[in-house]
Design a protein around this motif. Structure first.
Motif, PDB file in Angstrom:
ATOM      1  N   MET A   8     117.792  54.769  14.548  1.00  8.59           N
ATOM      2  CA  MET A   8     117.793  54.066  15.845  1.00  8.59           C
ATOM      3  C   MET A   8     119.201  54.009  16.423  1.00  8.59           C
ATOM      4  N   HIS A   9     120.172  53.938  15.538  1.00 12.15           N
ATOM      5  CA  HIS A   9     121.563  53.983  16.031  1.00 12.15           C
ATOM      6  C   HIS A   9     121.814  55.314  16.740  1.00 12.15           C
ATOM      7  N   ALA A  10     121.395  56.408  16.079  1.00 13.47           N
ATOM      8  CA  ALA A  10     121.619  57.737  16.673  1.00 13.47           C
ATOM      9  C   ALA A  10     120.859  57.849  18.000  1.00 13.47           C
ATOM     10  N   ILE A  11     119.630  57.333  18.020  1.00 15.33           N
ATOM     11  CA  ILE A  11     118.832  57.389  19.261  1.00 15.33           C
ATOM     12  C   ILE A  11     119.561  56.635  20.378  1.00 15.33           C
ATOM     13  N   ALA A  12     120.032  55.431  20.056  1.00 13.14           N
ATOM     14  CA  ALA A  12     120.710  54.618  21.079  1.00 13.14           C
ATOM     15  C   ALA A  12     121.966  55.340  21.568  1.00 13.14           C
ATOM     16  N   TYR A  13     122.725  55.877  20.622  1.00 16.74           N
ATOM     17  CA  TYR A  13     123.977  56.549  21.007  1.00 16.74           C
ATOM     18  C   TYR A  13     123.693  57.683  21.991  1.00 16.74           C
ATOM     19  N   HIS A  14     122.791  58.591  21.601  1.00 18.72           N
ATOM     20  CA  HIS A  14     122.555  59.777  22.430  1.00 18.72           C
ATOM     21  C   HIS A  14     121.902  59.408  23.764  1.00 18.72           C
ATOM     22  N   THR A  15     121.044  58.398  23.734  1.00 19.47           N
ATOM     23  CA  THR A  15     120.371  58.002  24.985  1.00 19.47           C
ATOM     24  C   THR A  15     121.397  57.422  25.967  1.00 19.47           C
ATOM     25  N   ILE A  16     122.227  56.528  25.480  1.00 20.78           N
ATOM     26  CA  ILE A  16     123.207  55.909  26.390  1.00 20.78           C
ATOM     27  C   ILE A  16     124.162  56.972  26.929  1.00 20.78           C
ATOM     28  N   LYS A  17     124.626  57.839  26.028  1.00 18.95           N
ATOM     29  CA  LYS A  17     125.612  58.842  26.467  1.00 18.95           C
ATOM     30  C   LYS A  17     124.997  59.822  27.474  1.00 18.95           C
ATOM     31  N   SER A  18     123.693  60.097  27.336  1.00 18.25           N
ATOM     32  CA  SER A  18     123.103  61.047  28.287  1.00 18.25           C
ATOM     33  C   SER A  18     122.947  60.383  29.667  1.00 18.25           C
ATOM     34  N   VAL A  19     122.772  59.068  29.676  1.00 13.33           N
ATOM     35  CA  VAL A  19     122.659  58.354  30.960  1.00 13.33           C
ATOM     36  C   VAL A  19     124.048  58.105  31.548  1.00 13.33           C
ATOM     37  N   ASP A  20     124.972  57.724  30.669  1.00 11.40           N
ATOM     38  CA  ASP A  20     126.287  57.269  31.124  1.00 11.40           C
ATOM     39  C   ASP A  20     127.375  57.821  30.188  1.00 11.40           C
ATOM     40  N   PRO A  21     127.802  59.066  30.425  1.00  9.70           N
ATOM     41  CA  PRO A  21     128.753  59.705  29.499  1.00  9.70           C
ATOM     42  C   PRO A  21     130.072  58.933  29.359  1.00  9.70           C
ATOM     43  N   ASP A  22     130.389  58.097  30.344  1.00  6.38           N
ATOM     44  CA  ASP A  22     131.655  57.346  30.259  1.00  6.38           C
ATOM     45  C   ASP A  22     131.546  56.088  29.396  1.00  6.38           C
ATOM     46  N   ALA A  23     130.319  55.704  29.056  1.00  6.21           N
ATOM     47  CA  ALA A  23     130.157  54.479  28.250  1.00  6.21           C
ATOM     48  C   ALA A  23     130.768  54.701  26.872  1.00  6.21           C
ATOM     49  N   LYS A  24     131.231  53.618  26.267  1.00  4.70           N
ATOM     50  CA  LYS A  24     131.766  53.665  24.892  1.00  4.70           C
ATOM     51  C   LYS A  24     130.738  52.991  23.994  1.00  4.70           C
ATOM     52  N   VAL A  25     130.302  53.730  22.985  1.00  4.26           N
ATOM     53  CA  VAL A  25     129.174  53.256  22.179  1.00  4.26           C
ATOM     54  C   VAL A  25     129.564  53.230  20.698  1.00  4.26           C
ATOM     55  N   GLY A  26     129.185  52.186  20.008  1.00  4.97           N
ATOM     56  CA  GLY A  26     129.508  52.125  18.577  1.00  4.97           C
ATOM     57  C   GLY A  26     128.577  51.186  17.821  1.00  4.97           C
ATOM     58  N   ILE A  27     128.401  51.483  16.562  1.00  6.37           N
ATOM     59  CA  ILE A  27     127.588  50.624  15.686  1.00  6.37           C
ATOM     60  C   ILE A  27     128.438  49.422  15.246  1.00  6.37           C
ATOM     61  N   VAL A  28     127.781  48.381  14.741  1.00  7.98           N
ATOM     62  CA  VAL A  28     128.512  47.243  14.168  1.00  7.98           C
ATOM     63  C   VAL A  28     128.177  47.158  12.685  1.00  7.98           C
ATOM     64  N   HIS A  29     129.200  47.283  11.858  1.00  6.22           N
ATOM     65  CA  HIS A  29     128.972  47.180  10.416  1.00  6.22           C
ATOM     66  C   HIS A  29     129.597  45.896   9.876  1.00  6.22           C
ATOM     67  N   ASN A  30     128.806  45.185   9.088  1.00 10.44           N
ATOM     68  CA  ASN A  30     129.302  43.972   8.448  1.00 10.44           C
ATOM     69  C   ASN A  30     129.895  44.392   7.103  1.00 10.44           C
TER      70      ASN A  30
END
Ligand code: BGC
Length: 441
Positions: free
Chosen positions: A197-219
């Motif tokens: 789901m992380h990969a899905i979110a990353y690629h989906t956001i970047k395809s809509v908005d290539p300028d967005a900065k996307v990252g996972i949160v690891h505890n």
């Protein structure tokens, strides 16, 4: 003006606080946590039905952010509000989030938006939730990410895909968080799906908005052997460290699902424009004890003073530094944001000291070259602390849950001063002259 003794942070550093929808909004009754709460699983029979009523009071809460001189804010968007039924978009709820974002921007506060912070729509869970990896099932999450990214394009630049995959996994191991199961195989499967789901979110956001900065949160979970002289405890601790930290890092770097021998998911590689790091405490582990993970606070130093009430989490500022270094070694090519750090305590002077000790460690890492661009204290207001209910108070602002009255704590005022001066000012440092707090292992 800056004093010589001030500990100054880099120009443009973001000072924020973090929250999650279910913990503050109230009325999030279309998700799996609500079901879990109704089973009487929460301390004192609490539930998030009302929480901080932030859904209605967000303007007041954003004014508090301003009072605390924050220039950033991390929040989550509740998938089950946007899609209360499969494929049925709730436009009103989406508009409500747009209004929230606009209100942040009006106050010159940079929003960070999390897409999955522990809660999932009930209908999606009924279709197998994290244990179903069918393409059509995962497409629903993609649709949610797509709608959010299209709607917020131009307003939101930073997205967190998933909050703490390894903690999501605990819902299938300890039985104490949703969905309340105890099954190691299911836990591994759920964790793997979360990474997909992380990969899905990353690629989906970047395809809509290539300028967005996307990252996972690891505890980052720092693990210690209960008995430092026991080989068994040490081996078990090393294994737990791998499950909590190593497997997640490896998954993002090599495209392998955590704890699965045969898997290749190249879509996971290079899916972080920045890395989000959460850090709270350490745990001590032993296979021989009834509870495999021992609360740090049976340690007399912190435990007796009752400073780490209810959660039994003992702070470990040096552990914060180690956590940052661990993540920096793995992801040195991308910036880092501390997306959560804080303490649940009723002793606000203890909170201040813990905050300052952690910020010193953060600054040390920055001076050693780690590209950390922001810090988000958890949390702006006391809120619904999952299975622990309302007892642990993490807020910089006190909430009276009977009246919903908000009152800024001293720690909030200290944080406001730090954020305003972009430094740990000498005046504050003088008030906390002791050494960094060190737990006894
Ligand atoms: C979670 C928050 C939680 C905090 C304190 C983090 O693991 O992301 O939702 O409130 O810890 O327990």
């Amino acid at each position: 003006m800056a004093q010589k003794e001030d500990i100054v942070f880099p120009k443009g550093f973001l000072w924020g606080t973090a929250t999650a929808a279910h913990q503050i909004e109230g009325g999030t009754t279309n998700n799996n946590w609500w079901l879990f709460e109704k089973e009487g699983t929460i301390k004192n029979n609490d539930s998030a039905l009302v929480a901080c009523d932030h859904w209605n009071r967000f303007k007041q809460d954003f004014d508090l952010l301003k009072k605390l001189n924050c220039n950033a804010y991390r929040m989550s968007i509740e998938w089950s509000r946007i899609f209360p039924q499969p494929g049925t978009l709730d436009k009103k709820a989406l508009d409500h989030y747009v209004t929230m974002i606009n209100e942040l921007l009006k106050r010159k506060i940079t929003p960070f938006v999390t897409l999955f912070h522990f809660t999932l729509p009930i209908w999606w869970c009924n279709e197998g939730g994290l244990l179903n990896r069918d393409k059509e099932h995962l497409e629903h999450f993609k649709q949610f990410c797509d709608v959010v990214a299209k709607t917020l394009k131009g307003k939101v630049k930073f997205y967190n895909t998933i909050n703490e995959p390894s903690i999501v996994m605990l819902g299938y191991i300890t039985g104490t968080s949703a969905p309340g199961q105890k099954n190691m195989l299911k836990a591994i499967k759920a964790l793997g799906t979360t990474m997909l789901m992380h990969a899905i979110a990353y690629h989906t956001i970047k395809s809509v908005d290539p300028d967005a900065k996307v990252g996972i949160v690891h505890n980052v979970q720092i693990t210690k052997p209960y008995n430092p002289n026991s080989i068994m405890d040490k081996l078990f601790t090393a294994f737990a460290d791998y499950c909590f930290n190593g497997a997640i890092i490896r998954s993002l770097k090599k495209g392998k699902l955590p704890l699965q021998i045969f898997s290749s998911h190249r879509e996971l590689i290079n899916t972080n424009d920045f890395i989000g790091v959460n850090f709270y405490n350490f745990i001590r582990l032993s296979l021989r004890l009834k509870d495999l993970a021992v609360p740090a606070t049976d340690n007399p130093v912190c435990g007796k003073k009752g400073l780490c009430v209810s959660l039994g989490w003992e702070p470990y500022p040096e552990g914060f530094y180690l956590a940052i270094k661990l993540m920096h070694n793995a992801f040195s090519h991308i910036p880092m944001y501390i997306t959560e750090n804080g303490i649940g305590t009723n002793d606000d002077s203890w909170r201040q000291r813990v905050l300052i000790d952690h910020l010193k460690m953060l600054h040390k890492a920055i001076t050693e070259g780690v590209d950390i661009r922001g810090y988000f204290y958890w949390s702006i207001i006391d809120n619904f602390e999952w299975e622990h209910g309302y007892e642990p108070r993490f807020g910089l602002v006190h909430v009276d849950f009977k009246t919903q009255k908000r009152t800024i704590k001293h720690s909030g005022m200290v944080y406001a001063q730090i954020a305003k001066s972009n430094a740990l000012p000498a005046t504050i440092l003088k008030k906390f002259p002791e050494e960094i707090y060190k737990p006894q292992f």
